[in-house]
Design an enzyme around this catalytic site. Sequence first.
Site, PDB file in Angstrom:
ATOM      1  N   ASP A  75      29.227  42.601  33.961  1.00 34.26           N
ATOM      2  CA  ASP A  75      30.101  43.696  34.398  1.00 34.26           C
ATOM      3  C   ASP A  75      31.483  43.513  33.784  1.00 34.26           C
ATOM      4  OD1 ASP A  75      30.371  41.443  36.212  1.00 34.26           O
ATOM      5  OD2 ASP A  75      31.640  42.709  37.459  1.00 34.26           O
ATOM      6  N   ASP A 106      35.743  38.974  27.871  1.00 39.30           N
ATOM      7  CA  ASP A 106      35.488  38.695  29.292  1.00 39.30           C
ATOM      8  C   ASP A 106      34.361  39.565  29.803  1.00 39.30           C
ATOM      9  OD1 ASP A 106      35.719  37.801  31.875  1.00 39.30           O
ATOM     10  OD2 ASP A 106      37.589  38.835  32.298  1.00 39.30           O
ATOM     11  N   GLU A 140      31.099  40.257  39.171  1.00 37.82           N
ATOM     12  CA  GLU A 140      32.175  39.277  39.099  1.00 37.82           C
ATOM     13  C   GLU A 140      33.537  39.943  39.083  1.00 37.82           C
ATOM     14  OE1 GLU A 140      35.006  36.265  37.593  1.00 37.82           O
ATOM     15  OE2 GLU A 140      34.551  38.242  36.763  1.00 37.82           O
ATOM     16  N   GLU A 141      33.637  41.078  38.390  1.00 33.13           N
ATOM     17  CA  GLU A 141      34.910  41.785  38.302  1.00 33.13           C
ATOM     18  C   GLU A 141      35.165  42.671  39.526  1.00 33.13           C
ATOM     19  OE1 GLU A 141      36.904  40.916  36.222  1.00 33.13           O
ATOM     20  OE2 GLU A 141      36.003  40.451  34.292  1.00 33.13           O
ATOM     21  N   GLU A 169      33.163  31.777  30.815  1.00 25.61           N
ATOM     22  CA  GLU A 169      34.417  32.524  30.923  1.00 25.61           C
ATOM     23  C   GLU A 169      35.358  32.161  29.768  1.00 25.61           C
ATOM     24  OE1 GLU A 169      35.310  34.909  32.785  1.00 25.61           O
ATOM     25  OE2 GLU A 169      34.157  34.846  34.648  1.00 25.61           O
TER      26      GLU A 169
END
Length: 397
Positions: A75, A106, A140-141, A169
């Site tokens: 994501d 990212d 995650e975001e 990451e």
Amino acid sequence: MTATDPVANLQTLIRCPSVTPDEGGALSALEAMLAPLGFAVERMVAREEGTPDVENLYARLGTEGPHLMFAGHTDVVPPGDAAAWKHPPFAATLDGGDLYGRGAVDMKGGIACFVAAVARSIARHGAPRGSLSFLITGDEEGPSINGTEKLLKWAEERGERWNACLVGEPTNPDQLGDMIKVGRRGSLSGRITVQGVQGHVAYPHLADNPLRGLLQLTHALMDPPFDHGTDLFPPSNLEVTSIDTGNTAVNVIPARASAAFNIRFSNVWNEETLKAEIRRRLDIAAASGPLRPGRPPVDYTIVWPERVGQVFLTRDEALISSLSEAIAAVTGQEPSLSTTGGTSDARFIKDYCPVVEFGLVGQTMHKVDERVAISDLEKLTEIYQTFIESWFRHAEA
């Protein structure tokens, strides 16, 4: 398409508009890369009332230990104004030695490189003597409610166990090889609400301005410092992030005021001791202060609206040395071991196995024109391949 090419892998992933919480085709694209390599791929949808459903992916190659996990997320954050980008944010355009697109750094770039590294290692040596897995979330975001935490629990309940994990990451501040994250500071958020008495600003003796009390409290939270850091952790730092009264009139003293804050804390503290210190400071500041002479103590409440991100530090020598040696072999640099930056999903993984983080250079993450140097994609793939082979040698020894 061959999965050994990190650039092609990344272009495929970027072209999937997987803005949190939408899968956007990214997990399907990843499954198409992993299945031909022999991975058993499963898709798990996590749900919780009041939050959007999130699709996640777990893939494993091999059935025996030792077991190395790669973790990450497909994501991405929204691109913002697409017209402000040099190239469309989901076009994955190659330009001047860079690959442009939301998620390039990212962290679709890290995933693309690890897939390529695994594919190359299998082509060269065959499957590893052990197991490799991908644990990939689509949350995650976002709020991180229906992502890695639930995916880990789901996998553990199915009998999965891991010996180590690498999270891809973007950890490097300036150039590839700068930094491995071996831990993370904790994160604690709070909201203070102060009750006052509404009134006219021309008659302050008939009112009690809650902002005066709130300023006393917030000052006490920011000074003195909570600590001066430790060998591997920078000092804890608290920031007040908003102050609100809901007041639209300039000649009215508000009835209440609130302030939100977040502190990123070192391993000097844990959740219990940090909350106690915050309450101690607030109680002292509430009882006295130059902004409210002759007034009773500030009437305040505090709530903790978010889960606490616990501080952690990884000390697994085989994991850290395998990665450090791989970075040095490819880049010629000795990476620093750091706990700086924000939180990541490593905060969930550390409860299951030792975890470190290493990926691309993070200078353009979340920005307009997010991009990655094509040369860095090749170098990171080489680092990951060297690391995979080295880690399994260490694990077998």
